[in-house]
Design a protein around this motif. Structure first.
Motif, PDB file in Angstrom:
ATOM      1  N   LYS A 107      39.426  -1.804  36.602  1.00  0.00           N
ATOM      2  CA  LYS A 107      40.725  -1.196  36.347  1.00  0.00           C
ATOM      3  C   LYS A 107      41.116  -1.387  34.879  1.00  0.00           C
ATOM      4  O   LYS A 107      41.585  -0.439  34.231  1.00  0.00           O
ATOM      5  CB  LYS A 107      41.782  -1.817  37.269  1.00  0.00           C
ATOM      6  CG  LYS A 107      43.115  -1.110  37.236  1.00  0.00           C
ATOM      7  CD  LYS A 107      44.029  -1.517  38.381  1.00  0.00           C
ATOM      8  CE  LYS A 107      44.542  -2.914  38.266  1.00  0.00           C
ATOM      9  NZ  LYS A 107      45.573  -3.252  39.269  1.00  0.00           N
ATOM     10  N   MET A 108      40.897  -2.580  34.343  1.00  0.00           N
ATOM     11  CA  MET A 108      41.230  -2.831  32.937  1.00  0.00           C
ATOM     12  C   MET A 108      40.349  -2.013  32.004  1.00  0.00           C
ATOM     13  O   MET A 108      40.829  -1.464  31.006  1.00  0.00           O
ATOM     14  CB  MET A 108      41.084  -4.325  32.617  1.00  0.00           C
ATOM     15  CG  MET A 108      42.210  -5.147  33.167  1.00  0.00           C
ATOM     16  SD  MET A 108      42.239  -6.906  32.762  1.00  0.00           S
ATOM     17  CE  MET A 108      40.783  -7.263  31.898  1.00  0.00           C
ATOM     18  N   VAL A 109      39.059  -1.912  32.312  1.00  0.00           N
ATOM     19  CA  VAL A 109      38.154  -1.116  31.480  1.00  0.00           C
ATOM     20  C   VAL A 109      38.589   0.344  31.481  1.00  0.00           C
ATOM     21  O   VAL A 109      38.611   0.994  30.431  1.00  0.00           O
ATOM     22  CB  VAL A 109      36.689  -1.271  31.960  1.00  0.00           C
ATOM     23  CG1 VAL A 109      35.786  -0.216  31.348  1.00  0.00           C
ATOM     24  CG2 VAL A 109      36.167  -2.665  31.647  1.00  0.00           C
ATOM     25  N   ASN A 110      38.959   0.867  32.630  1.00  0.00           N
ATOM     26  CA  ASN A 110      39.434   2.250  32.713  1.00  0.00           C
ATOM     27  C   ASN A 110      40.697   2.458  31.888  1.00  0.00           C
ATOM     28  O   ASN A 110      40.838   3.476  31.203  1.00  0.00           O
ATOM     29  CB  ASN A 110      39.675   2.663  34.163  1.00  0.00           C
ATOM     30  CG  ASN A 110      38.391   2.855  34.931  1.00  0.00           C
ATOM     31  OD1 ASN A 110      37.336   3.076  34.348  1.00  0.00           O
ATOM     32  ND2 ASN A 110      38.466   2.749  36.243  1.00  0.00           N
ATOM     33  N   LEU A 111      41.631   1.498  31.942  1.00  0.00           N
ATOM     34  CA  LEU A 111      42.846   1.611  31.142  1.00  0.00           C
ATOM     35  C   LEU A 111      42.533   1.586  29.644  1.00  0.00           C
ATOM     36  O   LEU A 111      43.107   2.363  28.871  1.00  0.00           O
ATOM     37  CB  LEU A 111      43.805   0.464  31.482  1.00  0.00           C
ATOM     38  CG  LEU A 111      44.540   0.566  32.813  1.00  0.00           C
ATOM     39  CD1 LEU A 111      45.299  -0.721  33.097  1.00  0.00           C
ATOM     40  CD2 LEU A 111      45.487   1.749  32.816  1.00  0.00           C
ATOM     41  N   LEU A 117      40.811   6.999  24.376  1.00  0.00           N
ATOM     42  CA  LEU A 117      40.737   8.460  24.296  1.00  0.00           C
ATOM     43  C   LEU A 117      42.030   9.055  23.725  1.00  0.00           C
ATOM     44  O   LEU A 117      41.991   9.982  22.911  1.00  0.00           O
ATOM     45  CB  LEU A 117      40.426   9.056  25.666  1.00  0.00           C
ATOM     46  CG  LEU A 117      39.012   8.790  26.197  1.00  0.00           C
ATOM     47  CD1 LEU A 117      38.883   9.304  27.627  1.00  0.00           C
ATOM     48  CD2 LEU A 117      37.965   9.412  25.301  1.00  0.00           C
ATOM     49  N   VAL A 118      43.157   8.517  24.158  1.00  0.00           N
ATOM     50  CA  VAL A 118      44.439   8.994  23.634  1.00  0.00           C
ATOM     51  C   VAL A 118      44.543   8.683  22.149  1.00  0.00           C
ATOM     52  O   VAL A 118      44.926   9.533  21.341  1.00  0.00           O
ATOM     53  CB  VAL A 118      45.619   8.350  24.412  1.00  0.00           C
ATOM     54  CG1 VAL A 118      46.946   8.596  23.716  1.00  0.00           C
ATOM     55  CG2 VAL A 118      45.658   8.874  25.841  1.00  0.00           C
ATOM     56  N   LEU A 119      44.169   7.467  21.770  1.00  0.00           N
ATOM     57  CA  LEU A 119      44.213   7.077  20.367  1.00  0.00           C
ATOM     58  C   LEU A 119      43.268   7.923  19.527  1.00  0.00           C
ATOM     59  O   LEU A 119      43.625   8.375  18.434  1.00  0.00           O
ATOM     60  CB  LEU A 119      43.861   5.585  20.225  1.00  0.00           C
ATOM     61  CG  LEU A 119      43.924   4.997  18.827  1.00  0.00           C
ATOM     62  CD1 LEU A 119      45.327   5.110  18.260  1.00  0.00           C
ATOM     63  CD2 LEU A 119      43.463   3.555  18.851  1.00  0.00           C
ATOM     64  N   ARG A 120      42.099   8.170  20.043  1.00  0.00           N
ATOM     65  CA  ARG A 120      41.125   8.985  19.313  1.00  0.00           C
ATOM     66  C   ARG A 120      41.632  10.415  19.128  1.00  0.00           C
ATOM     67  O   ARG A 120      41.464  11.018  18.061  1.00  0.00           O
ATOM     68  CB  ARG A 120      39.792   8.993  20.041  1.00  0.00           C
ATOM     69  CG  ARG A 120      38.742   9.739  19.268  1.00  0.00           C
ATOM     70  CD  ARG A 120      37.389   9.522  19.807  1.00  0.00           C
ATOM     71  NE  ARG A 120      36.466  10.313  19.008  1.00  0.00           N
ATOM     72  CZ  ARG A 120      35.226  10.461  19.286  1.00  0.00           C
ATOM     73  NH1 ARG A 120      34.719   9.851  20.327  1.00  0.00           N
ATOM     74  NH2 ARG A 120      34.443  11.205  18.536  1.00  0.00           N
ATOM     75  N   ALA A 121      42.257  10.955  20.152  1.00  0.00           N
ATOM     76  CA  ALA A 121      42.809  12.301  20.044  1.00  0.00           C
ATOM     77  C   ALA A 121      43.893  12.346  18.972  1.00  0.00           C
ATOM     78  O   ALA A 121      43.965  13.298  18.190  1.00  0.00           O
ATOM     79  CB  ALA A 121      43.372  12.752  21.387  1.00  0.00           C
TER      80      ALA A 121
END
Length: 145
Positions: A107-111, A117-121
């Motif tokens: 769960k932590m890895v997924n978060l 991904l959001v930061l990269r975008a």
């Protein structure tokens, strides 16, 4: 004569009640493990928790509940023991806690991956914007000179 009859009676009672005692221990084991799982899941529901604390508290409560219940059904002057069943319960608790730890790690890895991904975008958008402004500025400088 009394001693022999007493020993015979105790032998009969022991052979009759021992399976019931073991059955009670098994039922107590199942009930304690079930309540451990429930307490563990409830403790992990919030946003702010310490996994080790949640597991430790649930484990202690479960083991204490089992020991108290086992002592309650144990008859004096018998060679019955409940420690083996407690060790089995501890092993199952560890297995459940290990599986829960794996699930929490996933769960932590997924978060973290989603946040990345959001930061990269956002970084990509900023780079595109910077490049657009830079190209526009360079073209304007060329046109004006």
């Amino acid at each position: 004569m009394y001693q022999r009859n007493r020993a015979d009676l105790l032998g009969v009672l022991d052979s009759t009640l021992s399976p019931l005692f073991l059955g009670q221990l098994k039922n107590l084991h199942k009930a304690c493990l079930s309540s451990f799982k429930k307490e563990l899941l409830e403790g992990l529901r919030g946003e702010e928790y310490n996994f080790a604390d949640v597991v430790g508290k649930a484990r202690t409560k479960c083991e204490t509940r089992f020991a108290d219940g086992a002592k309650e059904v144990l008859l004096e002057d018998t060679d019955w023991t409940w420690q083996d069943e407690l060790e089995s319960l501890k092993e199952e608790i560890s297995n459940v806690a290990d599986q829960c730890r794996k699930d929490e790690t996933k769960k932590m890895v997924n978060l973290i991956e989603r946040a990345w991904l959001v930061l990269r975008a956002k970084i990509d958008a900023m780079v595109v914007l910077f490049n657009h402004k830079y190209i526009t500025f360079t073209l304007m400088a060329l046109v004006t000179s």
